[in-house]
Motif scaffolding. Structure first.
Motif, PDB file in Angstrom:
ATOM      1  N   TYR A  50      -8.427 -10.219   9.193  1.00 16.67           N
ATOM      2  CA  TYR A  50      -8.190 -11.437   8.418  1.00 16.67           C
ATOM      3  C   TYR A  50      -8.417 -11.175   6.926  1.00 16.67           C
ATOM      4  O   TYR A  50      -7.681 -11.696   6.079  1.00 16.67           O
ATOM      5  CB  TYR A  50      -9.094 -12.559   8.909  1.00 16.67           C
ATOM      6  CG  TYR A  50      -8.779 -13.018  10.313  1.00 16.67           C
ATOM      7  CD1 TYR A  50      -7.981 -14.141  10.540  1.00 16.67           C
ATOM      8  CD2 TYR A  50      -9.271 -12.330  11.418  1.00 16.67           C
ATOM      9  CE1 TYR A  50      -7.687 -14.561  11.826  1.00 16.67           C
ATOM     10  CE2 TYR A  50      -8.979 -12.746  12.712  1.00 16.67           C
ATOM     11  CZ  TYR A  50      -8.185 -13.857  12.909  1.00 16.67           C
ATOM     12  OH  TYR A  50      -7.889 -14.273  14.189  1.00 16.67           O
ATOM     13  N   ILE A  51      -9.426 -10.374   6.626  1.00 16.13           N
ATOM     14  CA  ILE A  51      -9.694 -10.035   5.222  1.00 16.13           C
ATOM     15  C   ILE A  51      -8.542  -9.218   4.649  1.00 16.13           C
ATOM     16  O   ILE A  51      -8.085  -9.448   3.519  1.00 16.13           O
ATOM     17  CB  ILE A  51     -11.032  -9.276   5.108  1.00 16.13           C
ATOM     18  CG1 ILE A  51     -12.201 -10.188   5.490  1.00 16.13           C
ATOM     19  CG2 ILE A  51     -11.220  -8.723   3.701  1.00 16.13           C
ATOM     20  CD1 ILE A  51     -13.539  -9.475   5.581  1.00 16.13           C
ATOM     21  N   THR A  52      -8.064  -8.252   5.429  1.00 18.50           N
ATOM     22  CA  THR A  52      -6.943  -7.436   4.975  1.00 18.50           C
ATOM     23  C   THR A  52      -5.695  -8.279   4.742  1.00 18.50           C
ATOM     24  O   THR A  52      -5.001  -8.134   3.729  1.00 18.50           O
ATOM     25  CB  THR A  52      -6.643  -6.337   6.010  1.00 18.50           C
ATOM     26  OG1 THR A  52      -7.807  -5.518   6.181  1.00 18.50           O
ATOM     27  CG2 THR A  52      -5.476  -5.467   5.565  1.00 18.50           C
ATOM     28  N   ALA A  53      -5.406  -9.169   5.689  1.00 16.37           N
ATOM     29  CA  ALA A  53      -4.238 -10.047   5.538  1.00 16.37           C
ATOM     30  C   ALA A  53      -4.383 -10.939   4.319  1.00 16.37           C
ATOM     31  O   ALA A  53      -3.418 -11.178   3.579  1.00 16.37           O
ATOM     32  CB  ALA A  53      -4.061 -10.888   6.795  1.00 16.37           C
ATOM     33  N   CYS A  54      -5.593 -11.420   4.076  1.00 15.76           N
ATOM     34  CA  CYS A  54      -5.877 -12.306   2.945  1.00 15.76           C
ATOM     35  C   CYS A  54      -5.656 -11.581   1.617  1.00 15.76           C
ATOM     36  O   CYS A  54      -4.948 -12.075   0.730  1.00 15.76           O
ATOM     37  CB  CYS A  54      -7.301 -12.822   3.067  1.00 15.76           C
ATOM     38  SG  CYS A  54      -7.843 -13.898   1.720  1.00 15.76           S
ATOM     39  N   THR A  55      -6.229 -10.401   1.480  1.00 21.86           N
ATOM     40  CA  THR A  55      -6.120  -9.680   0.207  1.00 21.86           C
ATOM     41  C   THR A  55      -4.702  -9.161  -0.023  1.00 21.86           C
ATOM     42  O   THR A  55      -4.182  -9.218  -1.141  1.00 21.86           O
ATOM     43  CB  THR A  55      -7.117  -8.503   0.174  1.00 21.86           C
ATOM     44  OG1 THR A  55      -6.930  -7.688   1.339  1.00 21.86           O
ATOM     45  CG2 THR A  55      -8.549  -9.019   0.175  1.00 21.86           C
ATOM     46  N   ASN A  56      -4.058  -8.656   1.033  1.00 21.26           N
ATOM     47  CA  ASN A  56      -2.694  -8.149   0.871  1.00 21.26           C
ATOM     48  C   ASN A  56      -1.740  -9.233   0.390  1.00 21.26           C
ATOM     49  O   ASN A  56      -0.829  -8.972  -0.400  1.00 21.26           O
ATOM     50  CB  ASN A  56      -2.179  -7.562   2.186  1.00 21.26           C
ATOM     51  CG  ASN A  56      -2.835  -6.242   2.539  1.00 21.26           C
ATOM     52  OD1 ASN A  56      -3.531  -5.642   1.710  1.00 21.26           O
ATOM     53  ND2 ASN A  56      -2.628  -5.783   3.752  1.00 21.26           N
ATOM     54  N   THR A  57      -1.958 -10.443   0.859  1.00 24.65           N
ATOM     55  CA  THR A  57      -1.048 -11.536   0.492  1.00 24.65           C
ATOM     56  C   THR A  57      -1.393 -12.112  -0.873  1.00 24.65           C
ATOM     57  O   THR A  57      -0.526 -12.247  -1.749  1.00 24.65           O
ATOM     58  CB  THR A  57      -1.103 -12.646   1.556  1.00 24.65           C
ATOM     59  OG1 THR A  57      -0.772 -12.099   2.836  1.00 24.65           O
ATOM     60  CG2 THR A  57      -0.118 -13.764   1.217  1.00 24.65           C
ATOM     61  N   LEU A  58      -2.678 -12.433  -1.097  1.00 25.41           N
ATOM     62  CA  LEU A  58      -3.063 -13.142  -2.320  1.00 25.41           C
ATOM     63  C   LEU A  58      -3.140 -12.232  -3.541  1.00 25.41           C
ATOM     64  O   LEU A  58      -3.228 -12.738  -4.668  1.00 25.41           O
ATOM     65  CB  LEU A  58      -4.398 -13.853  -2.103  1.00 25.41           C
ATOM     66  CG  LEU A  58      -4.347 -15.010  -1.099  1.00 25.41           C
ATOM     67  CD1 LEU A  58      -5.714 -15.644  -0.931  1.00 25.41           C
ATOM     68  CD2 LEU A  58      -3.343 -16.068  -1.544  1.00 25.41           C
ATOM     69  N   CYS A  59      -3.129 -10.921  -3.354  1.00 30.22           N
ATOM     70  CA  CYS A  59      -3.016 -10.028  -4.507  1.00 30.22           C
ATOM     71  C   CYS A  59      -1.568  -9.905  -4.967  1.00 30.22           C
ATOM     72  O   CYS A  59      -1.283  -9.300  -6.007  1.00 30.22           O
ATOM     73  CB  CYS A  59      -3.575  -8.641  -4.172  1.00 30.22           C
ATOM     74  SG  CYS A  59      -5.389  -8.568  -4.180  1.00 30.22           S
ATOM     75  N   LYS A  60      -0.646 -10.481  -4.191  1.00 28.64           N
ATOM     76  CA  LYS A  60       0.773 -10.404  -4.518  1.00 28.64           C
ATOM     77  C   LYS A  60       1.386 -11.769  -4.764  1.00 28.64           C
ATOM     78  O   LYS A  60       2.332 -11.904  -5.538  1.00 28.64           O
ATOM     79  CB  LYS A  60       1.500  -9.705  -3.364  1.00 28.64           C
ATOM     80  CG  LYS A  60       2.962  -9.391  -3.608  1.00 28.64           C
ATOM     81  CD  LYS A  60       3.525  -8.599  -2.435  1.00 28.64           C
ATOM     82  CE  LYS A  60       4.964  -8.160  -2.699  1.00 28.64           C
ATOM     83  NZ  LYS A  60       5.503  -7.378  -1.557  1.00 28.64           N
TER      84      LYS A  60
END
Length: 740
Positions: free
Chosen positions: A389-399
């Protein structure tokens, strides 16, 4: 119960008996029955160990009888047998009433093992197909013990007239024997049970590999598949990031071919990031669509849901402030993440790239996403791994910008997964500043729109997707193809409502040349359409250009006489329809004929023309072959059309002339109408209503050609003219010229 019978030791012999062969044996022997193996309480044997000692008989399956070691044996307590006869019989010819006495055995008999003891004792053992059932029939045995591991599990008493039937099927566990259909052990707290099933096979049942025991023998799904934003987190906590705008299978299983969960991904504010847009449950040939704004449709019908559960084709549906919940109990393996081209658009796989958003602080994004490892989320970390969930969160919101509720979406998804494991996570909303309520609840957008925030945390509306079908985003109203829809007597132009809102343009303030003609909005698609037709031209301007007729109108912003300045875009959108100028057509008829009807196609128009002559000004007395027409008698000729829209076009008679032959090109020729006007050389000719409607007429005094037979043929050329133009021929100068 142990047997007390002790046989004496005897010399041994080995006997092999083929199917159908009969042998007589007088001493202890090992008999090969591999052609008809016997399943004896769950254990299959291919040999018999037969003891004959002092008239006592024992038949064992796993070695000669020994009271000390025990065994799987049939121990006969009668005396007098000195030999036994033995044969194997294929098929089911020796059932001896077995099915009537043991109805639990349903399969076909495969073979029979029969043993006879000097005609005093007979033992018949059957073996059945498929499920390895075995049974034994005792006749004239008097008393016989059925032993498993040296323990007597059944004692059989028979008479010479009444055989006994014993089912040899069963299961062994921990030194004990259990009949078919027996629950050997069961623990409701672990959901673990051991049974001897109906086919006499030990069967262990427990929760599935993706389930856990909730107690009371109830298994619940332990692994969770989460789909949030562009990310699928499968049951094995593996991340799959969707890069396109296609449909994917989120759940399918071979054991349930009529059940499938489909996920549809679409773009929103950026072309290079896709989001889960809707979910479809395919159940028993029906589609349950879970769409934006909490709308739920069953096939083509919209369902009305509330917090009470509603069962729809086995799916429990409910809706509250947190959104829509769909529950379905399944106990099966499944697969996820399979692109389905048959449910996707042809261009869905195309991927885009955009420059990075310089306003995004990825460090701050990472800190927020890592809240999933802090309290109260940490209380759930042992059951639900937060890393995917953390990975999905950062991958999306950093873009992608943290708008439209996305700042809380991944945290909410983790909290939801935890709730399925009975973790309440008290206080997570106050710590994160998130709401448990569903984002954009009850706001329905069209397929080319998505629901988003006007300002961060503010009101919501429907925004245009970054990729609009046939609408380049760089143009406010431009299309890849001409958006104007032109028909025979109408024209329309449709604008994209969300693009108008992007420019802060109120569609209700727009109008055509006629201020009373305003756009109509489609409540489902939010498209705004402006139109005019023959009944209401809305100020349409009609012009001609060589062989073309152009109908033009303009969408414009409403003017306010009190406004000196404006800070909003002024809208002027011209749209037009171009039609081919109708061709000039020629019609011919003989005056003494009753009439002539001609079918004409000209440009977009398809109509009929009727030419007819009359002897009265009211045009009620038609001329026909029997009518007496005198020379110098006034005749009226009418040109009448059918199939034209009189609000759009009029008929103009350009010229008419007479000949004494049917051909319009024959000579001599006499002109009656020239350039839409009466021939100034013939004062009897009068032209009426030319260019005013879809019909006109003219009159002249009857004549004949010198030296001809008397037949007169009339020929007229006419064309269609847009009504908005001044189509009436100008005859003043021509008449003036004739007067000089």
């Amino acid at each position: 119960m142990k047997s007390v019978f002790q046989p004496a030791a005897l010399p041994l012999s080995c006997v092999s008996v083929s199917s159908g062969a009969q042998r007589f044996i007088t001493k202890s022997s090992v008999v090969d029955i591999s052609s008809c193996p016997i399943t004896y309480y769950g254990q299959q044997y291919e040999q018999l160990y037969v003891n004959i000692t002092s008239g006592y008989v024992t038949v064992c399956f796993n070695g000669f009888f020994s009271p000390e070691t025990g065994g799987d044996c049939l121990v006969q307590h009668s005396r007098g047998a000195q030999r036994f006869e033995f044969f194997i019989n294929p098929g089911n010819s020796l059932e001896y009433g077995a099915r009537e006495n043991l109805p639990t055995i349903q399969n076909s008999l495969q073979c029979t093992v029969a043993i006879g003891f000097d005609s005093i004792v007979s033992v018949v053992v059957y073996h059945t197909v498929k499920c390895d059932w075995s049974l034994i029939v005792f006749a004239s045995v008097q008393v016989c013990d059925v032993q498993v591991g040296g323990t007597t599990v059944k004692r059989v008493n028979t008479t010479s007239s009444t055989p006994a039937f014993v089912d040899l099927s069963g299961c062994r566990h921990s030194g004990e024997m259990y009949p078919p259909g027996t629950v050997i052990s069961s623990n409701p707290e672990t959901c673990l049970s051991l049974t001897c099933n109906e086919t006499a096979v030990l069967h262990t049942s427990s929760c599935g590999p993706l389930e856990r025991c909730q107690g009371n023998n109830i298994c619940v799904l332990d692994a969770i598949c989460t789909v949030t934003g562009p990310t699928i987190i499968d049951v094995h906590s593996q991340i799959n990031s969707i890069q396109d705008r296609c449909a994917y299978s989120l759940f399918s299983t071979p054991s349930l071919p009529d059940f499938q969960v489909l996920g549809y991904f679409k773009d929103q504010r950026r072309t290079d990031v896709s989001f889960l847009d809707s979910v479809t449950l395919r159940v028993d040939g029906h589609d349950i669509h879970l769409e934006q704004g909490g709308r739920v449709q069953l096939d083509d019908s919209t369902l009305t849901l509330d917090s009470s559960s509603q069962l729809v084709h086995g799916v429990q549906l409910s809706k509250d402030q947190t959104g829509v919940t769909a529950k379905l109990s399944l106990n099966t393996d499944f697969s996820v993440d399979l692109r389905l081209s048959e449910y996707s658009s042809t261009s869905c796989e195309m991927q885009y790239s955009e420059p990075a958003d310089s306003t995004i602080d990825c460090t701050s994004v990472t800190e927020r996403c890592n809240l999933l490892k802090e309290a109260p989320f940490s209380s759930c970390n042992s059951d639900i791994d937060p890393e995917p969930y953390i990975t999905a969160c950062t991958n999306t919101l950093c873009k992608y910008p943290a708008v439209d509720g996305l700042n809380c979406q991944f945290l909410k998804a983790y909290a939801r997964a935890c709730s399925l494991h009975n973790h309440t996570l008290d206080g997570w909303t106050s710590k994160t500043g998130c709401s448990s309520e569903a984002f954009c609840q009850d706001r329905t957008c069209s397929d080319h729109e998505f629901c988003g925030e006007k300002t961060v945390g503010g009101d919501t509306r429907c925004f245009c997707r970054a990729i609009l079908p046939q609408v380049p985003r760089k143009q406010l109203f431009g299309y890849d193809s001409d958006p104007t829809v032109c028909k025979e007597n109408s024209a329309s132009l449709t604008l994209v409502g969300c693009l108008l809102e992007d420019k802060d343009i109120d569609y209700s303030a727009l109008h055509l040349n006629d201020p009373t003609c305003r756009g109509q909005v489609d409540e489902l698609t939010h498209m705004v359409t402006f139109s005019f037709n023959s009944s209401n031209s809305c100020g349409t301007e009609v012009t001609t250009n060589n062989s073309q007729v152009i109908y033009k109108n303009t969408i414009m912003t409403q003017n306010s006489s009190s406004d000196i300045i404006t800070r909003h875009d002024q809208i002027y959108i011209d749209f037009s329809c171009v039609q081919t100028q109708p061709d000039i057509k020629t019609a011919t008829f003989r005056i003494r004929d009753s009439s002539v009807i001609q079918h004409i196609t000209s440009g977009v128009w398809d109509y009929t023309l009727t030419m007819q002559s009359f002897t009265d000004a009211g045009r009620t007395q038609a001329v026909d072959f029997s009518t007496e027409v005198q020379l110098d008698q006034k005749i009226w000729v009418e040109l009448k059309t059918d199939g034209l829209d009189g609000d759009m076009v009029v008929v103009v008679t350009d010229s008419c002339w007479a000949t004494d032959q049917p051909s319009p090109d024959s000579t001599p020729r006499y002109d009656l109408i020239i350039n839409g006007c009466a021939n100034p050389a013939d004062q009897t000719v009068q032209v009426e209503e030319n260019g005013l409607g879809t019909s006109n007429y003219f009159s002249f005094n009857m004549f004949q050609f010198t030296g001809s037979s008397g037949d007169v043929y009339l020929h007229c050329k006419l064309h269609l003219c847009p009504k908005q133009n001044n189509c009436v021929p100008v005859c003043f100068l021509l008449n003036m010229a004739a007067s000089y």
